[in-house]
Design a protein around this motif. Structure first.
Motif, PDB file in Angstrom:
ATOM      1  N   TYR A 280      18.945  -3.359   1.360  1.00 26.71           N
ATOM      2  CA  TYR A 280      18.710  -2.190   0.505  1.00 26.71           C
ATOM      3  C   TYR A 280      17.313  -1.616   0.702  1.00 26.71           C
ATOM      4  N   GLY A 281      17.290  -0.315   1.039  1.00 28.75           N
ATOM      5  CA  GLY A 281      16.046   0.441   1.004  1.00 28.75           C
ATOM      6  C   GLY A 281      15.903   1.032  -0.387  1.00 28.75           C
ATOM      7  N   PRO A 282      14.975   0.537  -1.216  1.00 32.75           N
ATOM      8  CA  PRO A 282      14.971   0.859  -2.647  1.00 32.75           C
ATOM      9  C   PRO A 282      14.529   2.267  -3.011  1.00 32.75           C
ATOM     10  N   MET A 283      13.993   3.037  -2.063  1.00 28.21           N
ATOM     11  CA  MET A 283      13.589   4.410  -2.386  1.00 28.21           C
ATOM     12  C   MET A 283      14.730   5.405  -2.181  1.00 28.21           C
ATOM     13  N   ASP A 284      15.895   4.918  -1.925  1.00 28.22           N
ATOM     14  CA  ASP A 284      17.063   5.737  -1.617  1.00 28.22           C
ATOM     15  C   ASP A 284      17.413   6.673  -2.780  1.00 28.22           C
ATOM     16  N   PRO A 285      17.346   8.004  -2.585  1.00 26.84           N
ATOM     17  CA  PRO A 285      17.734   8.923  -3.666  1.00 26.84           C
ATOM     18  C   PRO A 285      19.249   9.039  -3.807  1.00 26.84           C
ATOM     19  N   VAL A 286      19.982   8.606  -2.788  1.00 28.99           N
ATOM     20  CA  VAL A 286      21.446   8.699  -2.816  1.00 28.99           C
ATOM     21  C   VAL A 286      22.043   7.549  -3.628  1.00 28.99           C
TER      22      VAL A 286
END
Length: 335
Positions: A280-286
Motif C-alpha cells: 500500500y502506497g498510503p498517499m493514494d487519493p483513489v
C-alpha cells in the motif's frame, strides 16, 4: 429590429466559427499516436502475442532463475499496461523461474475492439487462456496485481475457490493499491464522467489528448515521485496504440461491475486460505488512508500488509520500485 439584426449577426458569427473549427477538429481527431520511445519499443519487440477468440493479446514471458519451480503472473492497472512492471522486472527474474505479464484486452499493445463489452470476467478468462497457451495451466501460480488488476485477481480467486476445472491454481496473491472496496474507492472526475456513459463519453474520449491525460494522472502519484514527461509519454503512447483512447469509457465499466459484484469478489478474498498480502502506497487519493486500510484489515484479518513510505501513492511499483520489491519478496519468502 436592432435586436433582430444583432441576433442574426451573432448566428452568422457562430456559423463562421463552426465552419472554421470543423476542419481543425477533424485534423486533431486524426492525429496519429506518438512514436514509441526506444525503451517502450524494446518492451514491445521483446514480447509476444497470442490469440484469444480472434483478438491479439500482448504478453511478456521471461525465464529467470534456473531450477526454480516458481511462477509469477503480473496483472496491471487502469489505464496503463504491463509496462508498469518494468522497474521491478529484473528483480523478479532473480527470484522466479518464469515472470509473465500481459496487456489486458483494450490496454497497451493488445487489441482494442469497439464496440465491445469489456468486463472483468473476460479479462480473467484471458489470463487463464494465456496460461493454457504457455502450457502452465496445471502449475501453481503466484499472482501480483495492481489497481484494475486487483479486481481481475479477485475474479480468478473466486474461480479457484469454486474449484472449477480449467481454472488456474493460485499459490499466493499480492494486491497493491486497488479499489477492491467500492465504498472506499474515489475515482477521478473524468472517470466518473466516462463510466456513466451518455452523450458526453464519445466526445470526451475523442477529445482526450496528452495534456488532459497527464494533468489527470499526475495527481495520483506522490509529490516527490511523479513521472517524468517522457514516462508520461510512454503511458500515453500505450493508451493511444490501436486508438485505445476511444475505448476508455467502455473499460471504465469495471467500476460499475465492481459495485454490482462486490459480494462475489470481496467474498473470495475473505474466504480462501491462500496467502494474501497487500502493498500500500498510503498517499493514494483513489484508495485513501486510513479509511481503505481500516476496512481492509477489518475484512481480511488474516492478510498481511506492507505500508510504504508516507509520500508513496497510487503507483507504488513505479514510485518506489525497491521498496515495493522488498515488500513483495518479504511476503513470498514468508511461506
Amino acid at each position: 429590429m436592432v435586436r433582430r439584426d444583432r441576433l442574426r449577426r451573432m448566428r452568422e458569427w457562430w456559423v463562421q466559427v463552426g465552419l472554421l473549427a470543423m476542419p481543425l477538429l477533424a485534423a486533431y481527431l486524426h492525429i496519429p499516436p506518438p512514436q514509441l520511445s526506444p525503451a517502450l519499443h524494446s518492451w514491445k519487440t521483446s514480447g509476444k502475442f497470442f490469440t484469444y477468440k480472434g483478438l491479439r493479446i500482448f504478453y511478456q514471458d521471461s525465464v529467470g532463475v534456473v531450477g526454480s519451480p516458481e511462477i509469477v503472473v503480473l496483472l496491471h492497472g487502469f489505464p496503463t499496461s504491463s509496462y508498469d512492471w518494468y522497474k521491478i522486472w529484473e528483480g523478479l527474474t532473480l527470484r522466479f523461474h518464469r515472470v509473465i505479464a500481459l496487456d489486458f484486452l483494450g490496454f497497451g499493445f493488445s487489441d482494442k475492439p469497439r464496440p465491445h463489452h469489456y468486463s472483468i470476467f473476460e479479462q480473467a478468462s484471458i489470463v487463464e487462456a494465456l496460461l493454457r497457451h504457455l502450457g502452465l495451466q496445471n502449475r501453481r501460480i503466484n499472482l501480483l496485481s495492481h489497481d484494475y488488476g486487483d479486481i481481475v485477481a479477485q475474479e480468478l480467486l473466486y474461480r479457484y475457490k469454486q474449484n472449477r476445472s480449467g481454472r488456474l491454481t493460485i499459490k499466493s496473491l499480492c494486491l497493491s493499491n486497488g479499489g477492491i472496496f467500492p465504498e472506499t474507492h474515489r475515482p477521478l472526475l473524468l472517470q466518473k464522467l466516462l463510466k456513466d456513459g451518455g452523450v458526453l463519453s464519445p466526445i470526451l474520449t475523442r477529445l482526450m489528448n496528452f495534456f488532459v491525460f497527464s494533468r489527470g494522472l499526475t495527481p495520483v502519484f506522490g509529490p516527490y515521485t511523479r513521472p517524468s514527461e517522457s514516462e508520461l509519454w510512454d503511458m500515453w503512447a500505450g493508451i493511444r496504440n490501436n486508438d485505445g483512447n476511444l475505448v476508455i469509457d467502455s473499460l471504465l465499466q469495471y467500476i460499475n461491475q465492481r459495485k454490482k459484484f462486490r459480494r462475489r469478489w470481496v467474498g473470495a478474498l475473505a474466504s480462501v486460505t491462500v496467502p494474501i498480502h497487500f502493498i500500500y502506497g498510503p498517499m493514494d487519493p483513489v484508495n485513501p488512508y486510513p479509511e481503505f486500510l481500516e476496512l481492509y484489515r477489518k475484512t481480511l484479518p488474516r492478510s498481511t500488509v506492507s505500508i510504504l513510505d508516507d509520500h508513496i501513492s497510487h503507483y507504488p511499483q513505479l514510485e518506489d520500485p525497491m521498496g515495493f520489491l522488498n515488500a513483495y519478496m518479504g511476503f513470498i519468502n514468508s511461506f
